[in-house]
Design a protein around this motif. Structure first.
Motif, short mmCIF file in Angstrom:
data_model
loop_
_atom_site.label_atom_id
_atom_site.label_comp_id
_atom_site.label_asym_id
_atom_site.label_seq_id
_atom_site.Cartn_x
_atom_site.Cartn_y
_atom_site.Cartn_z
N ASP A 13 0.80 -1.30 0.00
CA ASP A 13 -0.19 -0.03 0.02
C ASP A 13 1.03 1.39 -0.18
N GLY A 14 0.99 2.07 -0.96
CA GLY A 14 1.88 3.12 -1.29
C GLY A 14 1.53 4.19 -0.64
N THR A 15 0.10 4.22 -0.19
CA THR A 15 -0.05 5.31 0.69
C THR A 15 0.40 5.38 2.18
N LEU A 16 0.78 4.13 2.52
CA LEU A 16 1.38 4.27 3.95
C LEU A 16 2.90 4.53 3.80
N GLY A 17 3.69 4.05 2.90
CA GLY A 17 4.88 4.45 3.02
C GLY A 17 5.75 3.14 3.28
N TRP A 18 6.80 3.24 4.11
CA TRP A 18 7.66 2.08 4.77
C TRP A 18 8.13 2.96 5.85
N PRO A 19 7.23 2.92 7.06
CA PRO A 19 7.85 3.57 8.27
C PRO A 19 8.95 2.97 8.84
N GLU A 20 9.02 1.47 8.96
CA GLU A 20 9.93 0.92 9.52
C GLU A 20 11.35 1.00 8.94
N ALA A 21 11.46 1.57 7.69
CA ALA A 21 12.64 1.94 7.09
C ALA A 21 12.98 3.43 6.90
N ALA A 22 12.06 4.21 7.39
CA ALA A 22 12.33 5.66 7.31
C ALA A 22 13.20 6.24 8.22
N PRO A 23 13.90 7.41 8.28
CA PRO A 23 13.47 8.30 7.02
C PRO A 23 14.44 8.01 5.85
N PHE A 24 13.69 8.70 4.66
CA PHE A 24 14.38 8.20 3.43
C PHE A 24 15.07 9.85 2.71
N ASP A 25 16.13 9.61 2.23
CA ASP A 25 16.74 10.57 1.40
C ASP A 25 15.87 10.99 0.23
N ALA A 26 15.17 9.88 -0.18
CA ALA A 26 14.20 10.10 -1.75
C ALA A 26 13.16 9.09 -1.68
N ILE A 27 11.96 9.60 -2.11
CA ILE A 27 10.83 8.67 -2.19
C ILE A 27 10.42 8.78 -3.81
N MET A 28 10.35 7.95 -4.51
CA MET A 28 9.58 8.11 -5.97
C MET A 28 8.36 7.11 -5.68
#
Length: 90
Positions: A13-28
């Motif tokens: 579910d792309g609306t939730l992102g990936w909180p366990e691996a955050a924070p990110f330098d870039a998200i596409m």
């Protein structure tokens, strides 16, 4: 060329992102939404960038670049018209 060195990909579910691996330098995000999901903004580190097509499923869409300048400040730039499949929650 996008200059990526360390890329991690997740299907879900792309609306939730990936909180366990955050924070990110870039998200596409490779599907269009009516707006950028708040969870994705929350997972972007200071200095990070997010790119996502924004617009309606059947109407106009634009590729948007969001840059996190500080914990509370974002810069949003509309790049150019695009046409992507819809981002579907769930």
């Amino acid at each position: 060329e996008i200059g990526c060195v360390n890329v991690r990909v997740r299907q879900g579910d792309g609306t939730l992102g990936w909180p366990e691996a955050a924070p990110f330098d870039a998200i596409m995000v490779t599907a269009a939404g009516e707006r950028i999901p708040p969870a994705l903004i929350d997972q972007l580190k200071i200095g990070g960038r997010l790119i996502m097509p924004i617009g309606s499923r059947y109407g106009d869409q634009v590729l948007v670049l969001v840059e996190r300048k500080s914990a509370s400040r974002l810069k949003q730039t509309e790049l150019w018209p695009v046409r992507f499949v819809p981002l579907i929650a769930g």
